[in-house]
Design a protein around this motif. Sequence first.
Motif, PDB file in Angstrom:
ATOM      1  N   GLY A 154      13.547   3.796  -2.843  1.00 36.21           N
ATOM      2  CA  GLY A 154      12.167   3.951  -2.397  1.00 36.21           C
ATOM      3  C   GLY A 154      11.556   5.296  -2.688  1.00 36.21           C
ATOM      4  N   ARG A 155      12.212   6.092  -3.513  1.00 35.43           N
ATOM      5  CA  ARG A 155      11.659   7.416  -3.814  1.00 35.43           C
ATOM      6  C   ARG A 155      10.734   7.337  -5.019  1.00 35.43           C
ATOM      7  N   TRP A 156       9.645   8.073  -4.948  1.00 33.69           N
ATOM      8  CA  TRP A 156       8.673   8.123  -6.033  1.00 33.69           C
ATOM      9  C   TRP A 156       9.180   9.084  -7.089  1.00 33.69           C
ATOM     10  N   LEU A 157       9.069   8.690  -8.335  1.00 29.82           N
ATOM     11  CA  LEU A 157       9.649   9.461  -9.422  1.00 29.82           C
ATOM     12  C   LEU A 157       8.721  10.557  -9.940  1.00 29.82           C
ATOM     13  N   GLY A 158       7.526  10.624  -9.387  1.00 34.07           N
ATOM     14  CA  GLY A 158       6.600  11.671  -9.795  1.00 34.07           C
ATOM     15  C   GLY A 158       5.475  11.153 -10.653  1.00 34.07           C
ATOM     16  N   GLY A 159       4.544  12.022 -10.932  1.00 36.43           N
ATOM     17  CA  GLY A 159       3.388  11.636 -11.730  1.00 36.43           C
ATOM     18  C   GLY A 159       2.271  11.116 -10.837  1.00 36.43           C
ATOM     19  N   THR A 160       1.269  10.566 -11.465  1.00 38.10           N
ATOM     20  CA  THR A 160       0.128  10.031 -10.733  1.00 38.10           C
ATOM     21  C   THR A 160       0.559   8.782  -9.981  1.00 38.10           C
ATOM     22  N   THR A 161       0.255   8.753  -8.700  1.00 35.56           N
ATOM     23  CA  THR A 161       0.637   7.589  -7.897  1.00 35.56           C
ATOM     24  C   THR A 161      -0.260   6.404  -8.237  1.00 35.56           C
ATOM     25  N   PRO A 162       0.253   5.198  -8.065  1.00 34.21           N
ATOM     26  CA  PRO A 162      -0.570   4.023  -8.336  1.00 34.21           C
ATOM     27  C   PRO A 162      -1.728   3.934  -7.341  1.00 34.21           C
ATOM     28  N   THR A 163      -2.798   3.295  -7.779  1.00 32.78           N
ATOM     29  CA  THR A 163      -3.939   3.086  -6.890  1.00 32.78           C
ATOM     30  C   THR A 163      -3.452   2.331  -5.658  1.00 32.78           C
ATOM     31  N   GLY A 164      -3.831   2.841  -4.487  1.00 33.27           N
ATOM     32  CA  GLY A 164      -3.411   2.228  -3.231  1.00 33.27           C
ATOM     33  C   GLY A 164      -2.314   2.998  -2.521  1.00 33.27           C
ATOM     34  N   PHE A 165      -1.829   4.056  -3.178  1.00 31.49           N
ATOM     35  CA  PHE A 165      -0.723   4.817  -2.612  1.00 31.49           C
ATOM     36  C   PHE A 165      -0.935   6.319  -2.798  1.00 31.49           C
ATOM     37  N   THR A 166      -0.306   7.081  -1.935  1.00 28.60           N
ATOM     38  CA  THR A 166      -0.188   8.524  -2.096  1.00 28.60           C
ATOM     39  C   THR A 166       1.293   8.843  -2.000  1.00 28.60           C
ATOM     40  N   SER A 167       1.678  10.020  -2.472  1.00 30.42           N
ATOM     41  CA  SER A 167       3.089  10.381  -2.336  1.00 30.42           C
ATOM     42  C   SER A 167       3.236  11.349  -1.171  1.00 30.42           C
ATOM     43  N   GLU A 168       4.341  11.202  -0.476  1.00 26.37           N
ATOM     44  CA  GLU A 168       4.628  12.026   0.692  1.00 26.37           C
ATOM     45  C   GLU A 168       5.971  12.703   0.468  1.00 26.37           C
ATOM     46  N   THR A 224      14.181  18.126  -2.306  1.00 27.14           N
ATOM     47  CA  THR A 224      12.922  17.519  -1.921  1.00 27.14           C
ATOM     48  C   THR A 224      12.654  16.324  -2.824  1.00 27.14           C
ATOM     49  N   SER A 225      12.241  15.252  -2.226  1.00 31.93           N
ATOM     50  CA  SER A 225      11.841  14.086  -3.010  1.00 31.93           C
ATOM     51  C   SER A 225      10.578  13.509  -2.382  1.00 31.93           C
ATOM     52  N   CYS A 226      10.021  12.509  -3.011  1.00 30.32           N
ATOM     53  CA  CYS A 226       8.768  11.919  -2.531  1.00 30.32           C
ATOM     54  C   CYS A 226       8.928  10.418  -2.344  1.00 30.32           C
ATOM     55  N   LYS A 227       8.191   9.887  -1.388  1.00 28.87           N
ATOM     56  CA  LYS A 227       8.117   8.446  -1.171  1.00 28.87           C
ATOM     57  C   LYS A 227       6.660   8.047  -1.255  1.00 28.87           C
ATOM     58  N   LEU A 228       6.434   6.813  -1.670  1.00 31.00           N
ATOM     59  CA  LEU A 228       5.065   6.310  -1.688  1.00 31.00           C
ATOM     60  C   LEU A 228       4.648   5.918  -0.284  1.00 31.00           C
ATOM     61  N   LYS A 229       3.405   6.211   0.034  1.00 30.72           N
ATOM     62  CA  LYS A 229       2.854   5.885   1.343  1.00 30.72           C
ATOM     63  C   LYS A 229       1.538   5.152   1.103  1.00 30.72           C
ATOM     64  N   ASP A 230       1.308   4.092   1.883  1.00 32.43           N
ATOM     65  CA  ASP A 230       0.067   3.332   1.736  1.00 32.43           C
ATOM     66  C   ASP A 230      -1.148   4.222   1.940  1.00 32.43           C
ATOM     67  N   ASN A 231      -2.176   3.980   1.112  1.00 33.37           N
ATOM     68  CA  ASN A 231      -3.472   4.623   1.281  1.00 33.37           C
ATOM     69  C   ASN A 231      -4.424   3.490   1.665  1.00 33.37           C
ATOM     70  N   PRO A 232      -4.675   3.302   2.965  1.00 30.26           N
ATOM     71  CA  PRO A 232      -5.442   2.140   3.438  1.00 30.26           C
ATOM     72  C   PRO A 232      -6.789   1.950   2.743  1.00 30.26           C
ATOM     73  N   GLU A 233      -7.496   3.042   2.481  1.00 29.60           N
ATOM     74  CA  GLU A 233      -8.811   2.933   1.843  1.00 29.60           C
ATOM     75  C   GLU A 233      -8.696   2.373   0.429  1.00 29.60           C
ATOM     76  N   GLU A 234      -7.729   2.893  -0.331  1.00 28.15           N
ATOM     77  CA  GLU A 234      -7.530   2.404  -1.699  1.00 28.15           C
ATOM     78  C   GLU A 234      -6.969   0.980  -1.700  1.00 28.15           C
ATOM     79  N   LEU A 235      -6.160   0.630  -0.702  1.00 29.83           N
ATOM     80  CA  LEU A 235      -5.624  -0.731  -0.634  1.00 29.83           C
ATOM     81  C   LEU A 235      -6.742  -1.744  -0.410  1.00 29.83           C
ATOM     82  N   LYS A 236      -7.800  -1.340   0.284  1.00 32.23           N
ATOM     83  CA  LYS A 236      -8.974  -2.212   0.434  1.00 32.23           C
ATOM     84  C   LYS A 236      -9.608  -2.483  -0.934  1.00 32.23           C
ATOM     85  N   THR A 237      -9.644  -1.444  -1.760  1.00 33.66           N
ATOM     86  CA  THR A 237     -10.189  -1.600  -3.117  1.00 33.66           C
ATOM     87  C   THR A 237      -9.321  -2.557  -3.931  1.00 33.66           C
TER      88      THR A 237
END
Length: 194
Positions: free
Chosen positions: A95-109, A122-135
Amino acid sequence: RPQFQQMLRDIRLNKPEYVVCYRLDRISRNVSDFSSLIEDLNSYNISFICIKEEFDTSKPMGKAMMYIASVFAQLERETIAERVRDNMLMLARTGRWLGGTTPTGFTSEKIQEIIIDGKIKTSCKLKDNPEELKTIDAILEKFLELRSISGVSKYLIKQGIKSRTGKIFSTIVIVLVVLAMVVPMILGSLLSIF
Protein backbone atom coordinates in the motif's frame (compact mmCIF):
# COMPACT_ATOMS: atom_id res chain seq x y z
CA ARG A 1 20.43 8.53 -28.37
CA PRO A 2 20.95 11.39 -30.82
CA GLN A 3 24.75 11.66 -30.48
CA PHE A 4 25.14 7.91 -30.99
CA GLN A 5 23.00 8.07 -34.14
CA GLN A 6 25.09 11.02 -35.37
CA MET A 7 28.24 8.97 -34.78
CA LEU A 8 26.80 6.11 -36.89
CA ARG A 9 26.01 8.55 -39.72
CA ASP A 10 29.53 10.01 -39.47
CA ILE A 11 31.04 6.51 -39.62
CA ARG A 12 29.21 5.76 -42.88
CA LEU A 13 30.44 9.00 -44.43
CA ASN A 14 34.01 9.23 -43.09
CA LYS A 15 34.92 5.53 -42.62
CA PRO A 16 37.54 5.91 -39.86
CA GLU A 17 39.97 3.06 -39.05
CA TYR A 18 38.77 2.79 -35.44
CA VAL A 19 35.85 3.66 -33.21
CA VAL A 20 37.02 4.17 -29.64
CA CYS A 21 34.86 4.17 -26.53
CA TYR A 22 35.70 4.49 -22.87
CA ARG A 23 33.47 1.68 -21.49
CA LEU A 24 31.57 -1.04 -23.30
CA ASP A 25 28.33 -0.49 -21.37
CA ARG A 26 28.27 3.12 -22.63
CA ILE A 27 27.81 1.75 -26.15
CA SER A 28 25.19 -0.92 -25.47
CA ARG A 29 23.81 -3.18 -22.77
CA ASN A 30 21.97 -5.32 -25.26
CA VAL A 31 23.81 -8.18 -26.97
CA SER A 32 21.85 -8.01 -30.23
CA ASP A 33 22.30 -4.22 -30.53
CA PHE A 34 25.99 -4.54 -29.78
CA SER A 35 26.37 -7.41 -32.22
CA SER A 36 24.66 -5.37 -34.96
CA LEU A 37 26.96 -2.43 -34.28
CA ILE A 38 30.08 -4.61 -34.51
CA GLU A 39 28.81 -6.21 -37.75
CA ASP A 40 28.17 -2.74 -39.21
CA LEU A 41 31.66 -1.63 -38.21
CA ASN A 42 33.15 -4.82 -39.68
CA SER A 43 31.33 -4.22 -42.97
CA TYR A 44 33.17 -0.89 -43.22
CA ASN A 45 36.48 -2.48 -42.06
CA ILE A 46 36.39 -0.35 -38.90
CA SER A 47 37.87 -1.76 -35.70
CA PHE A 48 36.29 -1.13 -32.31
CA ILE A 49 38.48 -0.32 -29.32
CA CYS A 50 37.29 -0.11 -25.73
CA ILE A 51 39.74 1.69 -23.44
CA LYS A 52 38.51 0.61 -19.98
CA GLU A 53 38.12 -3.08 -20.81
CA GLU A 54 41.10 -3.02 -23.23
CA PHE A 55 39.25 -4.69 -26.09
CA ASP A 56 40.38 -4.36 -29.67
CA THR A 57 38.23 -5.99 -32.37
CA SER A 58 41.08 -5.87 -34.83
CA LYS A 59 42.27 -9.06 -33.05
CA PRO A 60 40.19 -12.30 -32.72
CA MET A 61 40.61 -12.56 -28.93
CA GLY A 62 39.52 -8.95 -28.50
CA LYS A 63 36.42 -9.63 -30.57
CA ALA A 64 35.50 -12.72 -28.53
CA MET A 65 36.07 -11.01 -25.19
CA MET A 66 33.96 -8.04 -26.25
CA TYR A 67 30.98 -10.28 -27.08
CA ILE A 68 31.33 -12.01 -23.70
CA ALA A 69 31.47 -8.65 -21.92
CA SER A 70 28.37 -7.47 -23.78
CA VAL A 71 26.49 -10.55 -22.53
CA PHE A 72 27.37 -9.59 -18.96
CA ALA A 73 26.39 -5.96 -19.55
CA GLN A 74 22.96 -7.13 -20.74
CA LEU A 75 22.68 -9.50 -17.76
CA GLU A 76 23.47 -6.61 -15.40
CA ARG A 77 20.87 -4.35 -17.05
CA GLU A 78 18.18 -7.03 -16.88
CA THR A 79 19.04 -7.91 -13.25
CA ILE A 80 18.78 -4.26 -12.18
CA ALA A 81 15.46 -3.90 -14.02
CA GLU A 82 14.13 -7.04 -12.32
CA ARG A 83 15.17 -5.79 -8.88
CA VAL A 84 13.48 -2.44 -9.48
CA ARG A 85 10.27 -4.17 -10.67
CA ASP A 86 10.28 -6.50 -7.65
CA ASN A 87 10.82 -3.60 -5.25
CA MET A 88 8.05 -1.53 -6.83
CA LEU A 89 5.67 -4.49 -6.68
CA MET A 90 6.50 -5.09 -3.01
CA LEU A 91 5.90 -1.41 -2.19
CA ALA A 92 2.61 -1.41 -4.08
CA ARG A 93 1.43 -4.62 -2.36
CA THR A 94 2.02 -3.06 1.03
CA GLY A 95 0.00 0.00 0.00
CA ARG A 96 2.93 2.37 -0.25
CA TRP A 97 2.98 5.04 -2.93
CA LEU A 98 6.01 4.82 -5.16
CA GLY A 99 6.27 8.55 -5.73
CA GLY A 100 5.53 10.98 -8.49
CA THR A 101 2.26 12.71 -9.21
CA THR A 102 -0.58 11.04 -7.36
CA PRO A 103 -3.59 9.87 -9.34
CA THR A 104 -6.64 12.11 -9.47
CA GLY A 105 -8.69 11.42 -6.35
CA PHE A 106 -5.74 10.84 -4.06
CA THR A 107 -3.00 12.65 -2.18
CA SER A 108 0.11 11.10 -0.71
CA GLU A 109 0.69 11.04 3.02
CA LYS A 110 4.13 10.53 4.54
CA ILE A 111 4.47 7.70 7.03
CA GLN A 112 7.52 6.49 8.92
CA GLU A 113 8.62 3.02 9.82
CA ILE A 114 11.60 1.77 11.78
CA ILE A 115 13.92 -0.58 9.97
CA ILE A 116 15.69 -3.45 11.80
CA ASP A 117 19.11 -1.80 11.69
CA GLY A 118 17.67 1.23 13.52
CA LYS A 119 17.39 3.56 10.55
CA ILE A 120 14.14 5.45 10.03
CA LYS A 121 12.76 5.14 6.55
CA THR A 122 10.07 7.47 5.25
CA SER A 123 7.53 6.23 2.77
CA CYS A 124 4.18 7.44 1.47
CA LYS A 125 0.69 6.00 1.29
CA LEU A 126 -2.17 7.14 -0.87
CA LYS A 127 -4.99 8.87 0.95
CA ASP A 128 -8.44 9.62 -0.47
CA ASN A 129 -9.06 13.19 -1.58
CA PRO A 130 -12.86 13.44 -1.14
CA GLU A 131 -13.23 16.51 -3.37
CA GLU A 132 -11.34 14.93 -6.27
CA LEU A 133 -13.17 11.61 -5.77
CA LYS A 134 -16.42 13.49 -6.41
CA THR A 135 -14.94 14.60 -9.74
CA ILE A 136 -13.98 11.00 -10.54
CA ASP A 137 -17.55 9.90 -9.76
CA ALA A 138 -18.92 12.68 -11.99
CA ILE A 139 -16.64 11.63 -14.86
CA LEU A 140 -17.71 7.99 -14.56
CA GLU A 141 -21.42 8.79 -14.21
CA LYS A 142 -21.32 11.09 -17.26
CA PHE A 143 -19.43 8.50 -19.29
CA LEU A 144 -21.95 5.78 -18.41
CA GLU A 145 -24.76 8.19 -19.33
CA LEU A 146 -23.26 9.61 -22.54
CA ARG A 147 -20.92 6.77 -23.57
CA SER A 148 -18.66 9.42 -25.06
CA ILE A 149 -15.27 10.71 -23.92
CA SER A 150 -15.69 13.97 -25.86
CA GLY A 151 -19.16 14.32 -24.32
CA VAL A 152 -17.66 13.98 -20.84
CA SER A 153 -14.98 16.54 -21.75
CA LYS A 154 -17.63 19.04 -22.91
CA TYR A 155 -19.68 18.41 -19.76
CA LEU A 156 -16.67 19.07 -17.49
CA ILE A 157 -15.84 22.29 -19.34
CA LYS A 158 -19.47 23.47 -19.23
CA GLN A 159 -19.66 22.74 -15.48
CA GLY A 160 -16.31 24.45 -14.83
CA ILE A 161 -14.85 21.25 -13.35
CA LYS A 162 -11.06 21.43 -13.60
CA SER A 163 -8.08 19.34 -12.55
CA ARG A 164 -6.12 20.01 -9.38
CA THR A 165 -3.81 22.25 -11.40
CA GLY A 166 -6.74 24.41 -12.52
CA LYS A 167 -6.62 23.17 -16.11
CA ILE A 168 -9.35 21.46 -18.08
CA PHE A 169 -9.18 17.67 -18.04
CA SER A 170 -7.38 16.34 -21.10
CA THR A 171 -8.98 13.58 -23.12
CA ILE A 172 -6.25 11.15 -22.07
CA VAL A 173 -6.91 11.80 -18.36
CA ILE A 174 -10.64 11.21 -18.90
CA VAL A 175 -9.88 7.96 -20.76
CA LEU A 176 -7.55 6.81 -17.95
CA VAL A 177 -10.14 7.63 -15.28
CA VAL A 178 -12.84 5.72 -17.17
CA LEU A 179 -10.55 2.74 -17.79
CA ALA A 180 -9.45 2.67 -14.15
CA MET A 181 -13.08 2.50 -13.06
CA VAL A 182 -14.73 0.46 -15.83
CA VAL A 183 -12.12 -2.28 -16.45
CA PRO A 184 -12.30 -3.65 -12.86
CA MET A 185 -16.12 -3.65 -13.12
CA ILE A 186 -15.96 -5.66 -16.37
CA LEU A 187 -13.35 -8.05 -15.00
CA GLY A 188 -15.43 -8.54 -11.84
CA SER A 189 -18.46 -9.40 -13.97
CA LEU A 190 -16.47 -11.85 -16.07
CA LEU A 191 -14.95 -13.54 -13.02
CA SER A 192 -18.36 -13.97 -11.41
CA ILE A 193 -19.50 -15.91 -14.49
CA PHE A 194 -16.76 -18.49 -13.99
